[in-house]
Design an enzyme around this catalytic site. Structure first.
Site, PDB file in Angstrom:
ATOM      1  N   SER A  81      -9.960 -15.550 -11.377  1.00 40.26           N
ATOM      2  CA  SER A  81      -9.531 -16.531 -10.518  1.00 40.26           C
ATOM      3  C   SER A  81     -10.928 -17.239 -10.018  1.00 40.26           C
ATOM      4  CB  SER A  81      -8.902 -16.072  -9.425  1.00 40.26           C
ATOM      5  OG  SER A  81      -8.602 -17.018  -8.432  1.00 40.26           O
ATOM      6  N   TYR A  95      -7.082  -9.962  -2.864  1.00 40.20           N
ATOM      7  CA  TYR A  95      -6.930 -10.594  -3.988  1.00 40.20           C
ATOM      8  C   TYR A  95      -8.245 -11.021  -4.711  1.00 40.20           C
ATOM      9  CZ  TYR A  95      -5.350 -14.195  -7.517  1.00 40.20           C
ATOM     10  OH  TYR A  95      -5.374 -15.027  -8.560  1.00 40.20           O
TER      11      TYR A  95
HETATM   12  P1  NAD Z   1       2.638 -14.779 -11.844  1.00 42.93           P
HETATM   13  O1  NAD Z   1       3.117 -14.148 -10.653  1.00 42.93           O
HETATM   14  O2  NAD Z   1       3.821 -16.282 -12.264  1.00 42.93           O
HETATM   15  O3  NAD Z   1       2.756 -13.790 -13.207  1.00 42.93           O
HETATM   16  C1  NAD Z   1       2.200 -12.806 -13.040  1.00 42.93           C
HETATM   17  C2  NAD Z   1       2.912 -11.578 -14.029  1.00 42.93           C
HETATM   18  O4  NAD Z   1       2.357 -10.443 -13.570  1.00 42.93           O
HETATM   19  C3  NAD Z   1       4.509 -11.362 -13.455  1.00 42.93           C
HETATM   20  O5  NAD Z   1       5.269 -11.784 -14.485  1.00 42.93           O
HETATM   21  C4  NAD Z   1       4.469 -10.123 -12.940  1.00 42.93           C
HETATM   22  O6  NAD Z   1       5.870  -9.496 -12.925  1.00 42.93           O
HETATM   23  C5  NAD Z   1       3.562  -9.430 -13.714  1.00 42.93           C
HETATM   24  N1  NAD Z   1       3.076  -8.089 -12.964  1.00 42.93           N
HETATM   25  C6  NAD Z   1       2.626  -8.104 -11.679  1.00 42.93           C
HETATM   26  N2  NAD Z   1       2.261  -6.814 -11.574  1.00 42.93           N
HETATM   27  C7  NAD Z   1       2.306  -6.332 -12.586  1.00 42.93           C
HETATM   28  C8  NAD Z   1       2.063  -5.028 -13.018  1.00 42.93           C
HETATM   29  N3  NAD Z   1       1.751  -3.839 -11.913  1.00 42.93           N
HETATM   30  N4  NAD Z   1       1.987  -4.406 -14.402  1.00 42.93           N
HETATM   31  C9  NAD Z   1       2.480  -5.377 -15.259  1.00 42.93           C
HETATM   32  N5  NAD Z   1       2.795  -6.814 -14.969  1.00 42.93           N
HETATM   33  C10 NAD Z   1       2.792  -6.980 -13.541  1.00 42.93           C
HETATM   34  O7  NAD Z   1       1.503 -15.417 -11.978  1.00 42.93           O
HETATM   35  P2  NAD Z   1       0.477 -16.600 -12.804  1.00 42.93           P
HETATM   36  O8  NAD Z   1       0.193 -17.567 -11.914  1.00 42.93           O
HETATM   37  O9  NAD Z   1       0.985 -16.753 -13.956  1.00 42.93           O
HETATM   38  O10 NAD Z   1      -0.784 -15.687 -12.738  1.00 42.93           O
HETATM   39  C11 NAD Z   1      -1.253 -15.119 -13.989  1.00 42.93           C
HETATM   40  C12 NAD Z   1      -2.691 -14.529 -13.755  1.00 42.93           C
HETATM   41  O11 NAD Z   1      -3.565 -15.710 -13.554  1.00 42.93           O
HETATM   42  C13 NAD Z   1      -2.816 -13.626 -12.508  1.00 42.93           C
HETATM   43  O12 NAD Z   1      -3.620 -12.533 -12.699  1.00 42.93           O
HETATM   44  C14 NAD Z   1      -3.544 -14.252 -11.448  1.00 42.93           C
HETATM   45  O13 NAD Z   1      -4.138 -13.995 -10.559  1.00 42.93           O
HETATM   46  C15 NAD Z   1      -4.212 -15.485 -12.225  1.00 42.93           C
HETATM   47  N6  NAD Z   1      -4.522 -16.932 -11.508  1.00 42.93           N
HETATM   48  C16 NAD Z   1      -3.590 -17.727 -11.179  1.00 42.93           C
HETATM   49  C17 NAD Z   1      -3.556 -18.782 -10.744  1.00 42.93           C
HETATM   50  C18 NAD Z   1      -2.474 -19.848 -10.365  1.00 42.93           C
HETATM   51  O14 NAD Z   1      -2.893 -20.944  -9.835  1.00 42.93           O
HETATM   52  N7  NAD Z   1      -1.205 -19.778 -10.835  1.00 42.93           N
HETATM   53  C19 NAD Z   1      -4.917 -19.308 -10.419  1.00 42.93           C
HETATM   54  C20 NAD Z   1      -6.004 -18.319 -10.856  1.00 42.93           C
HETATM   55  C21 NAD Z   1      -5.594 -17.208 -11.323  1.00 42.93           C
END
Ligand code: NAD
Length: 246
Positions: free
Chosen positions: A139, A152
């Protein structure tokens, strides 16, 4: 699915960015093992991809070492090979550092940082055979912060560092890279974004899950074998922008 098709394991694939990565990789010809802690949603996502021979789902908590080993074993049982690991599962707890419990701190670190480490170690023997690669989803919060995101941000900073350490330990057979998304709208239209939300980005818009998925496909491509140990920032330019109030 023929035995020459590459195979990818995507964690956190039930929704959001992980789901978009699954769609992109399926389109690129990969067989897919999807993993998520949310069993119902993960199984539904796998079904919606409508390719039962090429897409499998396994409920997994990536912070649990035994569950991770059994996920890797299941992937090899089903497909006989593994070419790509995408460590995408993640969670965020927004709380003042003085109110965040040590259990909450440890859970965020366990899922966002220990999980990718466990998956990388368990997958390494299989990835080595295929000269495959690992892509960690970090991120821009590894580099900059809003208040009340200590666990985080620390986990994602650790993931960027874990990426270059693993690139040295597991190379040259296995490449290890990292993607750092900025603001990615994973609401599938449910959240109304304002004109200002888009306009503040140098690229003119908020990101989409597909912006990240396309970069995963690029980094995973064996033609790009000269790229390893890197952190590719995909944030519409936000981390390049000064924000002093005039
Ligand atoms: P999201 O919350 O929509 O999806 C995350 C998924 O991970 C969910 O389906 C959840 O059930 C699963 N998860 C959580 N804990 C878990 C575990 N212990 N074991 C297995 N699965 C688990 O999030 P997203 O926005 O799609 O983000 C995906 C990745 O991208 C994450 O690592 C997040 O930190 C990163 N990210 C997202 C953004 C954003 O703006 N959306 C920005 C930077 C980084």
């Amino acid at each position: 699915m023929d035995k020459f098709s590459p195979v990818a394991l995507v964690t956190g694939a039930a929704r959001g960015i992980g789901q978009a990565i699954a769609v992109e990789l399926l389109g690129a010809g990969y067989g897919l093992m999807l993993a998520d802690i949310d069993e119902e949603r993960g199984a539904a996502t796998a079904r919606e991809l409508a390719a039962p021979e090429r897409v499998h789902f396994r409920a997994t908590d990536v912070a649990d070492p035994r569950a991770v080993q059994s996920l890797i074993d299941a992937t090899i049982d089903v497909f006989g090979r593994l070419d790509l690991l995408v460590n995408n599962a993640g969670l965020m707890i927004r709380k003042s550092p003085e109110e965040l419990s040590v259990e909450e701190w440890q859970r965020v670190l366990a899922v966002n940082l220990t999980g990718p480490f466990l998956c990388a170690c368990a997958a390494a023997p299989h990835l080595r055979k295929r000269r495959g690669s690992i892509i960690n989803i970090a991120s821009t919060r590894a580099l900059m912060s809003e208040a009340h995101t200590e666990a985080y941000s620390a986990s994602k900073g650790g993931l960027v560092a874990l990426t270059h350490a693993l690139a040295l330990s597991l190379g040259p057979e296995i490449r290890v890279n990292c993607l750092s998304p900025g603001w990615i709208d994973v609401s599938a239209g449910a959240e109304a974004l304002s004109a200002a939300d888009h306009a503040q980005h140098p690229a003119g818009r908020v990101g989409t899950p597909e912006d990240i998925a396309r970069a995963v496909r690029f980094l995973a491509d064996p033609a790009n074998r000269f790229i390893t140990g890197q952190n590719l920032i995909i944030d519409g330019g936000m981390t390049r922008k000064m924000v002093y109030v005039e």
